[in-house]
Design a protein around this motif. Structure first.
Motif, PDB file in Angstrom:
ATOM      1  N   PRO A 125       0.785  -1.190   0.086  1.00 37.52           N
ATOM      2  CA  PRO A 125      -0.009  -0.073   0.108  1.00 37.52           C
ATOM      3  C   PRO A 125       0.825   1.340   0.129  1.00 37.52           C
ATOM      4  O   PRO A 125       0.289   2.384  -0.470  1.00 37.52           O
ATOM      5  CB  PRO A 125      -0.737  -0.015   1.280  1.00 37.52           C
ATOM      6  N   LEU A 126       2.137   1.161   0.434  1.00 36.08           N
ATOM      7  CA  LEU A 126       3.172   2.467   0.411  1.00 36.08           C
ATOM      8  C   LEU A 126       3.289   2.866  -0.923  1.00 36.08           C
ATOM      9  O   LEU A 126       3.558   4.050  -1.371  1.00 36.08           O
ATOM     10  CB  LEU A 126       4.268   2.118   1.458  1.00 36.08           C
ATOM     11  N   LEU A 127       3.453   1.593  -1.571  1.00 38.82           N
ATOM     12  CA  LEU A 127       3.890   1.849  -3.208  1.00 38.82           C
ATOM     13  C   LEU A 127       2.748   2.682  -3.900  1.00 38.82           C
ATOM     14  O   LEU A 127       2.735   3.380  -4.525  1.00 38.82           O
ATOM     15  CB  LEU A 127       4.273   0.732  -3.828  1.00 38.82           C
ATOM     16  N   GLU A 128       1.426   2.144  -3.628  1.00 39.99           N
ATOM     17  CA  GLU A 128       0.303   2.860  -4.150  1.00 39.99           C
ATOM     18  C   GLU A 128       0.182   4.203  -3.554  1.00 39.99           C
ATOM     19  O   GLU A 128      -0.397   5.016  -4.413  1.00 39.99           O
ATOM     20  CB  GLU A 128      -0.988   1.625  -3.945  1.00 39.99           C
ATOM     21  N   GLU A 129       0.489   4.130  -2.572  1.00 44.25           N
ATOM     22  CA  GLU A 129       0.380   5.582  -1.994  1.00 44.25           C
ATOM     23  C   GLU A 129       1.163   6.595  -2.598  1.00 44.25           C
ATOM     24  O   GLU A 129       0.897   7.813  -2.858  1.00 44.25           O
ATOM     25  CB  GLU A 129       0.538   5.556  -0.360  1.00 44.25           C
ATOM     26  N   THR A 130       2.476   6.182  -2.799  1.00 43.52           N
ATOM     27  CA  THR A 130       3.472   6.934  -3.491  1.00 43.52           C
ATOM     28  C   THR A 130       2.837   7.312  -4.819  1.00 43.52           C
ATOM     29  O   THR A 130       3.098   8.491  -5.381  1.00 43.52           O
ATOM     30  CB  THR A 130       4.739   6.218  -3.437  1.00 43.52           C
ATOM     31  N   ILE A 131       2.522   6.492  -5.645  1.00 42.69           N
ATOM     32  CA  ILE A 131       2.039   6.790  -7.000  1.00 42.69           C
ATOM     33  C   ILE A 131       0.727   7.763  -7.118  1.00 42.69           C
ATOM     34  O   ILE A 131       1.001   8.702  -7.901  1.00 42.69           O
ATOM     35  CB  ILE A 131       1.408   5.457  -7.820  1.00 42.69           C
ATOM     36  N   ALA A 132       0.008   7.885  -6.013  1.00 43.90           N
ATOM     37  CA  ALA A 132      -1.419   8.599  -6.057  1.00 43.90           C
ATOM     38  C   ALA A 132      -1.065   9.879  -5.274  1.00 43.90           C
ATOM     39  O   ALA A 132      -1.927  10.582  -5.491  1.00 43.90           O
ATOM     40  CB  ALA A 132      -2.168   7.756  -5.300  1.00 43.90           C
ATOM     41  N   MET A 133       0.192  10.029  -4.702  1.00 42.90           N
ATOM     42  CA  MET A 133       0.313  11.295  -4.074  1.00 42.90           C
ATOM     43  C   MET A 133       0.537  12.530  -4.960  1.00 42.90           C
ATOM     44  O   MET A 133       1.265  12.565  -6.101  1.00 42.90           O
ATOM     45  CB  MET A 133       1.815  11.155  -3.111  1.00 42.90           C
ATOM     46  N   LYS A 134      -0.341  13.653  -4.511  1.00 45.81           N
ATOM     47  CA  LYS A 134      -0.118  14.953  -5.281  1.00 45.81           C
ATOM     48  C   LYS A 134       0.645  15.891  -4.825  1.00 45.81           C
ATOM     49  O   LYS A 134       1.182  15.861  -3.662  1.00 45.81           O
ATOM     50  CB  LYS A 134      -1.686  15.322  -5.378  1.00 45.81           C
ATOM     51  N   LYS A 135       0.879  16.632  -5.829  1.00 40.73           N
ATOM     52  CA  LYS A 135       1.831  17.909  -5.078  1.00 40.73           C
ATOM     53  C   LYS A 135       3.044  17.627  -4.676  1.00 40.73           C
ATOM     54  O   LYS A 135       3.759  18.295  -3.577  1.00 40.73           O
ATOM     55  CB  LYS A 135       1.089  18.864  -4.367  1.00 40.73           C
ATOM     56  N   VAL A 136       3.725  16.572  -5.400  1.00 38.71           N
ATOM     57  CA  VAL A 136       5.286  16.484  -4.969  1.00 38.71           C
ATOM     58  C   VAL A 136       6.154  16.242  -6.191  1.00 38.71           C
ATOM     59  O   VAL A 136       5.331  15.813  -7.319  1.00 38.71           O
ATOM     60  CB  VAL A 136       5.499  15.048  -4.013  1.00 38.71           C
ATOM     61  N   PRO A 137       7.260  16.301  -6.193  1.00 34.56           N
ATOM     62  CA  PRO A 137       8.073  16.389  -7.594  1.00 34.56           C
ATOM     63  C   PRO A 137       7.852  14.781  -8.367  1.00 34.56           C
ATOM     64  O   PRO A 137       8.113  13.726  -7.537  1.00 34.56           O
ATOM     65  CB  PRO A 137       9.446  16.444  -7.369  1.00 34.56           C
ATOM     66  N   VAL A 138       7.526  14.691  -9.257  1.00 31.47           N
ATOM     67  CA  VAL A 138       7.278  13.542 -10.256  1.00 31.47           C
ATOM     68  C   VAL A 138       8.730  12.806 -10.215  1.00 31.47           C
ATOM     69  O   VAL A 138       8.705  11.660 -10.013  1.00 31.47           O
ATOM     70  CB  VAL A 138       6.931  13.709 -11.601  1.00 31.47           C
ATOM     71  N   ASP A 139       9.801  13.387 -10.447  1.00 32.77           N
ATOM     72  CA  ASP A 139      11.449  12.641 -10.501  1.00 32.77           C
ATOM     73  C   ASP A 139      11.436  11.996  -9.331  1.00 32.77           C
ATOM     74  O   ASP A 139      11.722  10.809  -9.029  1.00 32.77           O
ATOM     75  CB  ASP A 139      12.183  13.642 -10.953  1.00 32.77           C
TER      76      ASP A 139
END
Length: 511
Positions: A408-422
């Motif tokens: 779920p931490l992987l999925e949370e990372t993918i979904a997180m907004k307003k953080v640098p894509v790189d």
């Protein structure tokens, strides 16, 4: 991407803790040699295709290896190939599986071994499992097995007409790994006339009079073949030394095969000049780790169940093999895992969503190089909202490989907004070092596996979709709908507005 983090680059914070079957407890792990973990895994008996339950063991072992590397350790990993000696029952009974398969298929036993070894290695590749540092093949080590048996025979073995047997009463705490033996366990052991103890097991099996095996060798106890248990003791000692760090296998090995290995290891240590008292706590490996069963609704999965029992059969049904890896990661390795059509379909859907999310991020990235990523740099430079996810992920996999908490931490990372894509992609790449889902290199189109029984080819689908697109442009909606319905009838999912355009309609029946 499996080796891009080197030990000198890693500074993982959480202490690694692993469940040790010897003590039935989760304990802090420290390798015998600084920065170097030595791991031995019981490999397949190559008489048939591995079933999915077999393959769960190697997803588990690969997760262990990746976690050890994540924690900064160099890993030497050995997997054996059993091409002789394993009987048709794990309980030391019946015919040799290899000889039986050769007779049934009217082929050379060497051809049988070569074919199924290659099939197993293909499964390993398809599941994105890091190949072992070394494959060991049992028949390559028969001289060493004979020498090992000669060393322990005078003090620990006795000879019967059928072969050389190990006397379990000659070693301390036999069966401690299994938690003791009961009548049911004894009932699984081959009843051989003349055995001193019900659990005594064969070190060397003599070929029956008048019968010639395809695989047999001369020995001090007559012409024959080694016992299955002897092979792992010899190969692990030859390639890793005793003691080494971790021995892995399925939970079924915990009852008979691994206790027998331990008994042999204790005997060999004693016969090499060690005091008997020193062998009581010696097992050959410091940690013994076991994954639980894959079960269907009828019980433990086995080759006789039918249905989608092999990875090849799943692929033939249109399921990408990494969906099975994800299914395994979704449960803790020490928990039973239910296999069903619904669970496989859900894992494939989850994998598609992960890949789609990463693809979207890559399309917006500014050219980060994931292959040169340094984990210590990542820890120091991550966005404040992403940094806690890295620490939580490290804590999860460090807690006895708790992958259900890590995913779920992987999925949370993918979904997180307003953080640098790189930075998100760097963090995903770091997570995938432990998870092995290949998320940075595969795309949605790679997950589109053509079912073996599909009635249409991809090129024809594309042509029909082009024709449908033209019909829609010309407002011929009846024709457009007819093309869509015809494709659905032939097992194709039409996805309007999606750049992928289409996918196979997955239809799985319960195994």
């Amino acid at each position: 991407m499996s080796d891009q983090f080197t030990p000198a680059q890693q500074h993982a914070d959480a202490s690694l803790r692993l469940f040790n079957s010897l003590t039935r407890s989760v304990e802090p792990f420290a390798p015998i040699e600084p920065n170097h973990a030595r791991v031995y895994s019981c490999g397949p008996t190559v008489y048939n295709y591995p079933h999915l339950g077999n393959l769960r063991a190697y997803v588990f072992t690969d997760t262990l290896r990746r976690t050890l590397q994540w924690k900064g350790l160099i890993v030497t990993h050995v997997i054996n190939i059993t091409d002789v000696g394993h009987l048709t029952s794990d309980a030391d009974a019946g015919d040799d599986k290899m000889e039986a398969a050769a007779r049934a298929q009217a082929k050379s036993i060497w051809d049988i071994a070569a074919h199924y070894t290659q099939a197993f290695k293909q499964n390993i590749t398809d599941l994105n499992i890091i190949p072992p540092s070394e494959w060991t093949v049992a028949t390559d080590y028969v001289p060493q097995m004979i020498a090992f048996a000669e060393k322990i025979a005078p003090a620990h073995c006795y000879e019967l007409e059928t072969g050389l047997y190990f006397d379990i009463s000659t070693v301390p705490d036999y069966g401690a790994l299994a938690g003791g033996r009961d009548d049911a366990a004894h009932a699984r052991i081959d009843p051989v006339a003349g055995k001193r103890n019900p659990s005594d097991f064969a070190i060397w099996r003599k070929s029956p009079p008048g019968e010639q095996r395809q695989m047999e060798w001369d020995s001090p106890w007559g012409r024959g073949a080694p016992g299955w248990h002897l092979e792992c003791s010899v190969m692990s000692e030859a390639r890793l030394g005793h003691p080494f760090d971790i021995h892995t296998g399925g939970i079924d090995h915990r009852e008979i095969h691994h206790p027998n290995e331990i008994a042999q290891n204790q005997a060999f240590r004693s016969c090499c000049g060690e005091a008997d008292a020193a062998t009581a706590g010696f097992t050959g490996a410091k940690w013994w780790m076991h994954n639980n069963f894959l079960v269907d609704r009828q019980g433990k999965m086995s080759k006789s169940k039918g249905g989608f029992t092999t990875l090849f059969s799943l692929i033939d049904a249109g399921v990408h093999p990494l969906a099975y890896r994800l299914l395994c990661l979704g449960a803790h390795y020490r928990s039973e895992l239910e296999f069903s059509a619904d669970n496989v379909g859900a894992a494939l859907t989850r994998l598609k969503r992960l890949v789609m999310g990463v693809e979207n991020l890559k399309a917006r990235a500014e050219g980060v190089t994931w292959q040169s990523l340094r984990l210590d740099w990542l820890r120091a430079n991550l966005h404040p909202r992403l940094a806690p996810l890295l620490e939580q992920f490290d804590a999860a996999i460090s807690d006895d490989l708790m992958t259900p908490r890590a995913l779920p931490l992987l999925e949370e990372t993918i979904a997180m907004k307003k953080v640098p894509v790189d930075e998100k992609l760097c963090l995903i790449a770091a997570f995938d070092q432990a998870l092995g889902l290949n998320l940075l290199t595969i795309g949605r189109a790679d997950l589109r596996i053509r079912p073996r029984d599909a009635a249409i080819m991809p090129e024809e689908i594309e042509a029909e979709l082009d024709r449908r697109q033209q019909a829609r442009a010309e407002k011929e909606f009846a024709l457009s709908d007819g093309i869509r319905d015809a494709l659905i009838e032939r097992g194709v999912e039409v996805m309007d507005g999606d750049p992928l355009r289409w996918d196979w309609r997955l239809t799985l029946e319960a195994a």
